[in-house]
Design a protein around this motif. Structure first.
Motif, PDB file in Angstrom:
ATOM      1  N   ALA A   1       2.746   1.216  -3.507  1.00  0.00           N
ATOM      2  CA  ALA A   1       1.862   2.277  -4.246  1.00  0.00           C
ATOM      3  C   ALA A   1       1.410   3.522  -4.234  1.00  0.00           C
ATOM      4  O   ALA A   1       1.025   4.299  -5.280  1.00  0.00           O
ATOM      5  N   ALA A   2       1.407   4.088  -3.192  1.00  0.00           N
ATOM      6  CA  ALA A   2       0.799   5.566  -2.923  1.00  0.00           C
ATOM      7  C   ALA A   2       2.447   6.142  -3.394  1.00  0.00           C
ATOM      8  O   ALA A   2       2.250   7.203  -4.053  1.00  0.00           O
ATOM      9  N   LEU A   3       3.399   5.700  -2.895  1.00  0.00           N
ATOM     10  CA  LEU A   3       4.766   6.272  -3.169  1.00  0.00           C
ATOM     11  C   LEU A   3       4.794   6.470  -4.529  1.00  0.00           C
ATOM     12  O   LEU A   3       5.032   7.164  -5.245  1.00  0.00           O
ATOM     13  N   LYS A   4       4.642   5.301  -5.838  1.00  0.00           N
ATOM     14  CA  LYS A   4       4.415   5.257  -7.109  1.00  0.00           C
ATOM     15  C   LYS A   4       3.750   6.348  -7.762  1.00  0.00           C
ATOM     16  O   LYS A   4       4.109   6.798  -8.813  1.00  0.00           O
ATOM     17  N   ASP A   5       2.280   5.930  -7.219  1.00  0.00           N
ATOM     18  CA  ASP A   5       1.839   7.417  -7.696  1.00  0.00           C
ATOM     19  C   ASP A   5       1.895   8.902  -7.312  1.00  0.00           C
ATOM     20  O   ASP A   5       1.608   9.545  -8.406  1.00  0.00           O
ATOM     21  N   ARG A   6       2.463   8.987  -6.274  1.00  0.00           N
ATOM     22  CA  ARG A   6       3.259   9.954  -5.633  1.00  0.00           C
ATOM     23  C   ARG A   6       4.447  10.541  -6.434  1.00  0.00           C
ATOM     24  O   ARG A   6       4.495  11.697  -7.129  1.00  0.00           O
TER      25      ARG A   6
ATOM     26  N   GLY B   1       0.495  -1.532   0.313  1.00  0.00           N
ATOM     27  CA  GLY B   1      -0.106   0.312   0.235  1.00  0.00           C
ATOM     28  C   GLY B   1       1.115   1.446  -0.453  1.00  0.00           C
ATOM     29  O   GLY B   1       0.191   2.123  -0.420  1.00  0.00           O
ATOM     30  N   ALA B   2       1.675   1.282   0.663  1.00  0.00           N
ATOM     31  CA  ALA B   2       2.697   2.536   0.667  1.00  0.00           C
ATOM     32  C   ALA B   2       3.800   2.518  -0.294  1.00  0.00           C
ATOM     33  O   ALA B   2       4.191   3.278  -0.399  1.00  0.00           O
TER      34      ALA B   2
ATOM     35  N   LYS C   1       1.339  12.458 -14.588  1.00  0.00           N
ATOM     36  CA  LYS C   1       0.749  13.147 -13.363  1.00  0.00           C
ATOM     37  C   LYS C   1       0.827  14.695 -13.365  1.00  0.00           C
ATOM     38  O   LYS C   1       0.044  15.453 -12.974  1.00  0.00           O
TER      39      LYS C   1
ATOM     40  N   ASP D   1       4.898  10.095 -10.065  1.00  0.00           N
ATOM     41  CA  ASP D   1       3.924   8.935 -11.012  1.00  0.00           C
ATOM     42  C   ASP D   1       4.572  10.564 -11.690  1.00  0.00           C
ATOM     43  O   ASP D   1       3.345  11.318 -12.131  1.00  0.00           O
TER      44      ASP D   1
END
Length: 352
Positions: free
Chosen positions: A272-277, A269-270, A282, A279
């Motif tokens: 995934a959040a890092l990857k999203d941040r 989960g952490a 975006k 990316d």
């Protein structure tokens, strides 16, 4: 609002542009699109996206600007007939409110300057990039349009970047810093020190925070980081490369042993959040500031999500009337910089 899209620009052309526009058509039901490019390639892709098809017009041309074309070559060969030219020209004629292209950056800037012209008081345009930071986001300019900007051009960039930050970040008084090799006033190139002096001593309505260093960009020390195009482009590419490097290191470390693999599952989960941040898709979309119209440059190798982000940047720029705000701010800047300072105001004592 109508957005003109250079459907042939970028590494893959319509295969990314059309799905990207389709994503935006869902997010913004009121939007209309002008798709400029080869109809035989665009139309079949458009059939897969009925919502987009209802609000899109195809303007046919088979002429495209290649990614390796020199700006002068692109101007000569693509004038009036290439997808890039026709996309920008739609803004000039008022058929579109903004133009978005993932094509050749140098050619796009050359055509945009030729077609739209620069605003009064602006000597050179700049490319402004959105930059993820520890605080939120900041604006960095110039990231590739003007190589070796002088002091007055850096001041112009500061004014334009500040206006963009007010528009996109909804800040009343964004902070502005000049990128330098140190925060001390005696350090750095002459033009950077001179620009700093002007911003400190003038009465410009800018919250000037002084010099900032390279690591301040990611920290989000200021809302707007001002530099010239050579340094800005290197900083941008270095940041993108570092993000990919860290991602690769992380994957290798997490797959090395059984325990690290278990740890990766537990911390998924952490991660995934890092990857999203981090990316880059975006934060895609460089705005060409200083022109009589809105032009946004998307990364040439992005996917549909990244291209949709670039369109979103164009939409926000138009909605917030950035071009008019820059016109107003530049007029204020020009007037203030022409006013005599306190020492010049003082008249000499009459001789007796």
């Amino acid at each position: 609002m109508t957005i003109a899209l250079d459907a042939m620009g970028g590494d893959t052309g319509p295969e990314v542009v059309i799905p990207g526009a389709a994503l935006c058509a869902i997010r913004h039901p009121e939007l209309r699109f002008l798709l400029v490019g080869d109809r035989s390639r665009i139309a079949p892709l458009l059939e897969r996206h009925p919502k987009l098809k209802q609000r899109a017009e195809i303007r046919h041309t088979e002429v495209l600007v290649t990614m390796d074309a020199k700006p002068s070559q692109a101007l000569r060969q693509g004038r009036g007939k290439s997808s890039m030219w026709m996309t920008i020209d739609a803004v000039r004629t008022g058929e579109a409110d903004a133009a978005v292209s993932a094509g050749n950056t140098g050619a796009l800037m050359a055509m945009a300057r030729f077609i739209l012209k620069t605003l009064p008081g602006i000597s050179r345009p700049a490319i402004a990039a959105m930059w993820p930071t520890l605080r939120s986001e900041s604006i960095v300019l110039d990231v590739g349009a003007t190589i070796g900007a002088n002091a007055s051009q850096l001041v112009e960039f500061a004014v334009m970047g500040e206006a963009m930050a007010r528009c996109l970040f909804d800040l009343e008084r964004p902070t502005v810093g000049l990128l330098n090799v140190g925060v001390e006033e005696i350090k750095g190139a002459e033009q950077v020190r001179e620009a700093g002096r002007i911003l400190r001593e003038s009465r410009l309505p800018i919250e000037y925070a002084g010099f900032v260093e390279g690591d301040d960009i990611g920290k989000g020390t200021v809302d707007v980081v001002v530099t010239e195009g050579f340094t800005g482009n290197i900083a941008l590419k270095a940041a993108e490369g570092t993000a990919k490097q860290l991602s690769t290191y992380l994957k290798l470390c997490l797959s090395r042993t059984l325990m690290s693999k278990i740890g990766a599952v537990l911390a998924s989960g952490a991660f995934a959040a890092l990857k999203d941040r981090m990316d880059p898709r975006k934060h895609n979309g460089g705005v060409f500031l200083g022109l009589n119209g809105v032009v946004v440059k998307s990364h040439g190798g992005t996917d549909a999500l990244g291209f949709a982000t670039a369109i979103d940047v164009a939409i926000e720029t138009v909605k917030n009337d950035l071009v008019s705000k820059i016109k107003t701010d530049v007029a204020i800047m020009t007037g203030l910089l022409r006013e005599p300072g306190p020492a010049e105001d003082k008249q000499p004592e009459p001789s007796l």
